[in-house]
Enzyme design. Structure first.
Site, PDB file in Angstrom:
ATOM      1  N   TYR A 142      40.983  39.532  51.665  1.00 49.90           N
ATOM      2  CA  TYR A 142      40.833  40.740  51.470  1.00 49.90           C
ATOM      3  C   TYR A 142      42.082  41.495  51.673  1.00 49.90           C
ATOM      4  O   TYR A 142      42.869  41.050  52.611  1.00 49.90           O
ATOM      5  CB  TYR A 142      39.752  41.554  52.482  1.00 49.90           C
ATOM      6  CG  TYR A 142      38.415  41.067  52.329  1.00 49.90           C
ATOM      7  CD1 TYR A 142      37.501  41.689  51.769  1.00 49.90           C
ATOM      8  CD2 TYR A 142      38.165  39.677  53.155  1.00 49.90           C
ATOM      9  CE1 TYR A 142      36.312  40.979  51.589  1.00 49.90           C
ATOM     10  CE2 TYR A 142      36.826  39.174  53.366  1.00 49.90           C
ATOM     11  CZ  TYR A 142      36.033  39.832  52.500  1.00 49.90           C
ATOM     12  OH  TYR A 142      34.545  39.514  52.379  1.00 49.90           O
ATOM     13  N   HIS A 157      37.186  45.374  48.862  1.00 51.99           N
ATOM     14  CA  HIS A 157      36.663  44.204  48.170  1.00 51.99           C
ATOM     15  C   HIS A 157      37.527  43.270  48.058  1.00 51.99           C
ATOM     16  O   HIS A 157      38.804  43.143  47.787  1.00 51.99           O
ATOM     17  CB  HIS A 157      36.142  44.579  46.544  1.00 51.99           C
ATOM     18  CG  HIS A 157      35.524  43.435  45.748  1.00 51.99           C
ATOM     19  ND1 HIS A 157      34.363  42.735  46.121  1.00 51.99           N
ATOM     20  CD2 HIS A 157      36.140  42.768  44.773  1.00 51.99           C
ATOM     21  CE1 HIS A 157      34.386  41.908  45.371  1.00 51.99           C
ATOM     22  NE2 HIS A 157      35.033  41.760  44.372  1.00 51.99           N
ATOM     23  N   LYS A 203      36.103  37.553  41.124  1.00 46.80           N
ATOM     24  CA  LYS A 203      37.158  36.770  41.849  1.00 46.80           C
ATOM     25  C   LYS A 203      38.281  35.902  41.290  1.00 46.80           C
ATOM     26  O   LYS A 203      37.674  34.948  40.394  1.00 46.80           O
ATOM     27  CB  LYS A 203      36.651  36.220  43.074  1.00 46.80           C
ATOM     28  CG  LYS A 203      36.001  37.207  44.302  1.00 46.80           C
ATOM     29  CD  LYS A 203      35.384  36.482  45.449  1.00 46.80           C
ATOM     30  CE  LYS A 203      34.825  37.117  46.555  1.00 46.80           C
ATOM     31  NZ  LYS A 203      34.689  38.547  46.361  1.00 46.80           N
TER      32      LYS A 203
END
Length: 275
Positions: free
Chosen positions: A209, A217, A250
């Site tokens: 993070y 996020h 991601k």
């Protein structure tokens, strides 16, 4: 046994340092409580190494199994602890009863039911007619401490160990797993301001993070360190990471430490179809 933190104040301090951990305290017989986990806070081994090497924590090593420790302390101090707990409960209940009764009298005075001339007998009759004593008894609560009374008595083996001995024991787990360089990935990311948490649910070693996880996020799934000059990328692992990472947007990050320069390098793979 994984690294655990039991003190609320220590957990607050760790969060200021960018270490969030995972709360793991629960009630095994009450499954509905698993949503509201509490202490202890379980840390990653990398967290403990970073704290230890930066002189931010006093690491205590407990060699015995936890069940044996608890059993020995409970047998030794069970009766004494029980008496202490009961005494504290009785004092707490006594204080709560007095507070509730004083609060009730103040309300009755405010609405004009009683005044300074009201006798104790009249007040007692009012309490009986309104079932006030029963209401007070039903409102009593037990205050649960943030730290364990038993854990303070655990005798650790670290008193006789030097700082270097503790470092060797911590790093030994990495050497056995053959993933010594993974800590250097962790350290490099921490130095860049990232907050790291376990990444198993997203198919990685860590998730990173850019700040507090409650505010930001995570866009990065960090894999174990590899020798990227000589070691091939595991395509099965990459495909698994793609399936997990695409859904939650991601990047799949790999990295390693160059043997010649000892510098840490990172490479990222971004999946098509984001959004």
């Amino acid at each position: 046994m994984p690294p655990l933190v039991f003190d609320i104040d220590h957990i607050k301090l760790l969060r200021k340092w960018g270490i969030c951990g995972v709360l793991s305290g629960t009630l095994p017989t009450a499954a509905q409580q698993n949503v509201f986990l509490s202490v202890p806070l379980r840390l990653m081994l990398e967290d403990v190494l970073w704290l230890h090497l930066n002189n931010l924590a006093d690491v205590k090593l407990i060699r015995q199994e936890g069940d044996e420790i608890m059993e020995g302390i409970t047998l030794e101090r069970g009766a004494k602890l029980s008496k202490i707990v009961n005494d504290r409960l009785n004092k707490s209940f006594e204080y709560q009863r007095k507070f509730k009764k004083d609060e009730h009298i103040a309300k009755l005075k405010k609405i004009g039911r009683i005044n300074d001339k009201t006798t104790a007998e009249e007040l007692q009759r009012l309490d009986k007619s309104s079932n006030n004593d029963q209401l007070i008894e039903s409102s009593l609560f037990i205050d649960i401490a943030n730290t364990s009374m038993i854990l303070r008595d655990i005798r650790s083996d670290s008193d006789s160990l030097s700082r270097d001995d503790i470092s060797d024991l911590l790093f030994k787990q990495y050497r056995q797993a053959g993933k010594m360089q993974t800590y250097f990935l962790y350290k490099a990311l921490r130095d860049q301001g990232y907050v790291l948490s376990p990444g198993g649910r997203f198919g990685g070693k860590f998730i990173a993070y850019p700040g507090d996880p409650l505010r930001f996020h995570s866009h990065l799934t960090i894999q174990d360190a590899i020798d990227y000059h000589n070691e091939p990328i595991d395509l099965i692992s990459m495909i698994s990471g793609a399936r997990l990472g695409t859904t939650v947007k991601k990047l799949w990050v790999i990295g390693g430490v160059a043997e010649e320069t000892k510098e840490t390098h990172f490479f990222s793979i971004e999946w098509a179809g984001f959004g």
